[in-house]
Design a protein around this motif. Sequence first.
Motif, PDB file in Angstrom:
ATOM      1  N   LEU A 231       0.883  -1.035  -0.005  1.00 50.89           N
ATOM      2  CA  LEU A 231      -0.010   0.382  -0.364  1.00 50.89           C
ATOM      3  C   LEU A 231       0.757   1.758   0.091  1.00 50.89           C
ATOM      4  O   LEU A 231       0.973   2.387  -1.054  1.00 50.89           O
ATOM      5  N   ARG A 232       2.037   1.184   0.711  1.00 49.26           N
ATOM      6  CA  ARG A 232       2.864   2.334   0.503  1.00 49.26           C
ATOM      7  C   ARG A 232       3.188   3.005  -0.426  1.00 49.26           C
ATOM      8  O   ARG A 232       3.640   3.706  -0.725  1.00 49.26           O
TER       9      ARG A 232
ATOM     10  N   ASN B 210       1.119   4.531  -3.060  1.00 49.11           N
ATOM     11  CA  ASN B 210       1.075   5.721  -2.284  1.00 49.11           C
ATOM     12  C   ASN B 210       2.007   5.795  -2.858  1.00 49.11           C
ATOM     13  O   ASN B 210       1.921   7.245  -3.435  1.00 49.11           O
ATOM     14  N   GLU B 211       3.029   5.894  -2.511  1.00 52.08           N
ATOM     15  CA  GLU B 211       4.159   6.257  -3.297  1.00 52.08           C
ATOM     16  C   GLU B 211       4.205   6.723  -4.793  1.00 52.08           C
ATOM     17  O   GLU B 211       5.221   8.091  -5.455  1.00 52.08           O
TER      18      GLU B 211
ATOM     19  N   ILE C 284       1.751   9.478  -5.386  1.00 60.64           N
ATOM     20  CA  ILE C 284       1.990  10.567  -5.478  1.00 60.64           C
ATOM     21  C   ILE C 284       3.331  11.064  -6.644  1.00 60.64           C
ATOM     22  O   ILE C 284       3.242  12.431  -6.619  1.00 60.64           O
TER      23      ILE C 284
ATOM     24  N   LEU D  59       1.788  12.661  -8.903  1.00 61.05           N
ATOM     25  CA  LEU D  59       1.187  14.004  -8.244  1.00 61.05           C
ATOM     26  C   LEU D  59       2.143  14.899  -8.497  1.00 61.05           C
ATOM     27  O   LEU D  59       2.061  15.857  -9.309  1.00 61.05           O
ATOM     28  N   ASP D  60       3.318  14.879  -8.199  1.00 61.81           N
ATOM     29  CA  ASP D  60       4.648  15.578  -8.403  1.00 61.81           C
ATOM     30  C   ASP D  60       4.521  16.188 -10.098  1.00 61.81           C
ATOM     31  O   ASP D  60       4.244  17.377 -10.151  1.00 61.81           O
TER      32      ASP D  60
ATOM     33  N   MET E 104       2.739  15.271   1.454  1.00 59.41           N
ATOM     34  CA  MET E 104       3.078  14.251   1.174  1.00 59.41           C
ATOM     35  C   MET E 104       4.053  14.451  -0.006  1.00 59.41           C
ATOM     36  O   MET E 104       3.796  15.219  -0.791  1.00 59.41           O
ATOM     37  N   ASN E 105       5.095  13.687  -0.253  1.00 58.12           N
ATOM     38  CA  ASN E 105       5.978  13.482  -0.949  1.00 58.12           C
ATOM     39  C   ASN E 105       6.706  12.486  -1.110  1.00 58.12           C
ATOM     40  O   ASN E 105       6.897  12.122  -0.076  1.00 58.12           O
ATOM     41  N   VAL E 106       8.337  12.764  -2.351  1.00 55.03           N
ATOM     42  CA  VAL E 106       8.647  11.741  -2.062  1.00 55.03           C
ATOM     43  C   VAL E 106      10.162  11.603  -1.581  1.00 55.03           C
ATOM     44  O   VAL E 106      11.095  10.887  -1.439  1.00 55.03           O
TER      45      VAL E 106
ATOM     46  N   GLU F 293       1.651   3.056  10.647  1.00 54.77           N
ATOM     47  CA  GLU F 293       1.937   2.356  10.161  1.00 54.77           C
ATOM     48  C   GLU F 293       1.839   1.801  10.066  1.00 54.77           C
ATOM     49  O   GLU F 293       1.719   0.457   9.118  1.00 54.77           O
TER      50      GLU F 293
ATOM     51  N   ALA G 172      -3.588   0.536   8.540  1.00 55.32           N
ATOM     52  CA  ALA G 172      -3.501   0.429   6.947  1.00 55.32           C
ATOM     53  C   ALA G 172      -4.853   1.186   6.626  1.00 55.32           C
ATOM     54  O   ALA G 172      -4.649   2.016   5.472  1.00 55.32           O
TER      55      ALA G 172
ATOM     56  N   LEU H 157      -3.896   4.991   6.061  1.00 59.48           N
ATOM     57  CA  LEU H 157      -2.846   4.749   5.095  1.00 59.48           C
ATOM     58  C   LEU H 157      -3.607   4.507   3.824  1.00 59.48           C
ATOM     59  O   LEU H 157      -3.472   5.432   2.799  1.00 59.48           O
ATOM     60  N   ARG H 158      -5.337   4.091   3.739  1.00 54.32           N
ATOM     61  CA  ARG H 158      -5.896   3.967   2.850  1.00 54.32           C
ATOM     62  C   ARG H 158      -6.288   5.088   2.609  1.00 54.32           C
ATOM     63  O   ARG H 158      -6.856   5.643   0.879  1.00 54.32           O
TER      64      ARG H 158
ATOM     65  N   ILE I  77      -5.482   8.490   2.687  1.00 49.96           N
ATOM     66  CA  ILE I  77      -4.512   8.842   2.092  1.00 49.96           C
ATOM     67  C   ILE I  77      -4.230   9.030   0.983  1.00 49.96           C
ATOM     68  O   ILE I  77      -3.615   9.566   0.626  1.00 49.96           O
ATOM     69  N   ASN I  78      -4.165   7.762   0.496  1.00 45.27           N
ATOM     70  CA  ASN I  78      -4.013   7.005  -0.621  1.00 45.27           C
ATOM     71  C   ASN I  78      -5.110   7.639  -1.276  1.00 45.27           C
ATOM     72  O   ASN I  78      -4.948   7.927  -2.541  1.00 45.27           O
TER      73      ASN I  78
ATOM     74  N   ALA J 166      -4.779  11.207  -2.095  1.00 47.12           N
ATOM     75  CA  ALA J 166      -3.405  11.592  -3.170  1.00 47.12           C
ATOM     76  C   ALA J 166      -4.332  11.292  -4.405  1.00 47.12           C
ATOM     77  O   ALA J 166      -4.290  12.311  -5.407  1.00 47.12           O
TER      78      ALA J 166
END
Lengths: 237, 237
Positions: free
Chosen positions: A132-133, A136-137, A140, A143-144, B95-97, B126, B129, B132-133, B135-136, B139
């Motif tokens: 999932l992470r 998400n990455e 994102i 999105l950038d 949020m960003n990578v 962490e 989930a 996290l979902r 937030i996903n 995004a």
Amino acid sequence: MKPSLVTIGPNGHFCSDCAVRESAVCSSLDAVELREFEHLGRRVRLGSGETVFSEEDISTSFYNLLEGVMRLYKLLPDGRRQIVGFALPGDFLGMNVSGRHNFSADAIGAVTVCQFAKTPFGRFIEDRAHLLRRINELAIRELDHARDHMVLLGRRSADEKVAAFLLGWRERSFALKGRSDTVPLPMSRQDIADYLGLTIETVSRTFTKLERHGVIEIIHGGIRLLDPARVEALAAA
Amino acid sequence: MKPSLVTIGPNGHFCSDCAVRESAVCSSLDAVELREFEHLGRRVRLGSGETVFSEEDISTSFYNLLEGVMRLYKLLPDGRRQIVGFALPGDFLGMNVSGRHNFSADAIGAVTVCQFAKTPFGRFIEDRAHLLRRINELAIRELDHARDHMVLLGRRSADEKVAAFLLGWRERSFALKGRSDTVPLPMSRQDIADYLGLTIETVSRTFTKLERHGVIEIIHGGIRLLDPARVEALAAA
DNA sequence: CGCCAAAATTGATCTGGGTCAATCGGCTTT
DNA sequence: AAAGCCGATTGACCCAGATCAATTTTGGCG
């Protein structure tokens, strides 16, 4: 063009020696998980110009691009088109909140994708936060890129758009074919125009102008950057 | 304008009666989790024009917008600006990578945000989930919007841009102030221009033209849609 | 190879929206 | 209420890029 999906069955391949094993969503899976994951996807080949999914279609699958290039685009009712991105191997497609695709995707040249039915994929993901992470990455990152592209579309001149496009595409090509000053352009001039918010004539004229000035050389299937620094200067300003 | 963050301490508020409890990331948390979550964020107020974070800054926090409106934008070296979006209460930022912000954000009028240090927030997320979902999902929603906006920037005329903007902003305002044909516009004409990829003069002229045609009425602090159907027709075409 | 269709280039002209330059109008300050 | 300011509006003019219209080049195929 209408789809004629050709399946290669779950037996004809293994995730472990997949070309995008290390870069796609799969990079977050360990060897054991990969085995199970293998049964969720099926490899599908598409011919040049075939459509993988269309905007507004109910989305029933996710796709992992394995080989080839795809154009992702939206159409206005009167036919105007905006290409919102090009997909390369390792890209993950099909995420949305509405249950419908919000853009169309079709193959530029031959393409291979790994298709996952949404429901089993969703189940697989459920208790795997790392996957999932990873997804998400990727979102994102996307999105950038989208925000950068908004700047290009809204605030840059034709010259800047074309220069930035060449550099951006070169950068992405590196991941596949290695560092080089020759930028392969598998897409048509019309595709480039629709990506940059220009007309095909302006794209063509801009290429010709850059060539006359000795900055690039227009070659078969791509562009050679004769003076990368000048291209960068053009793109930045 | 430089930030002068005014903290309201973790004691001065409760998540349970937060205005965005049901719409923000927090909507994925149950009552017990909310108690713990409460200690992670601190409420911060900003005055009009203050900057919450700037592009290229190392990102150390996430932000949950509680009250007010923010503009999110990117600048080119020569000062050209593209507003990539406006944030409203419930929006989640940061949020960003890359570890750095990829756009700048500042307050349009007074703003309250809930600020979370990245590390404890990341720890909290962490093993949850569902957060996290959530937030996903936010995004992906953002990504959807970004793609729509690319179409607007790349392929629509000034009239269409302005009409689409009014409708889009009206839609978002509904969530806050309820359904109405009066669209409040807290941002300046320059902000609107930089969002639509136009100049301030073109935005102004387009408003005036629409008013002359009896489609809208320009009022203090906003626009009244006299003929919403005509606006929709303009935006669609 | 020669033929055809599609893609790309090039040229001529036009125009939507940008640029430059005054006002205008509403707030704040005194 | 006068002055000063800043955002918004309006007008005159201009130009980057669109549009319209031929070619030219490329690629596929019998």
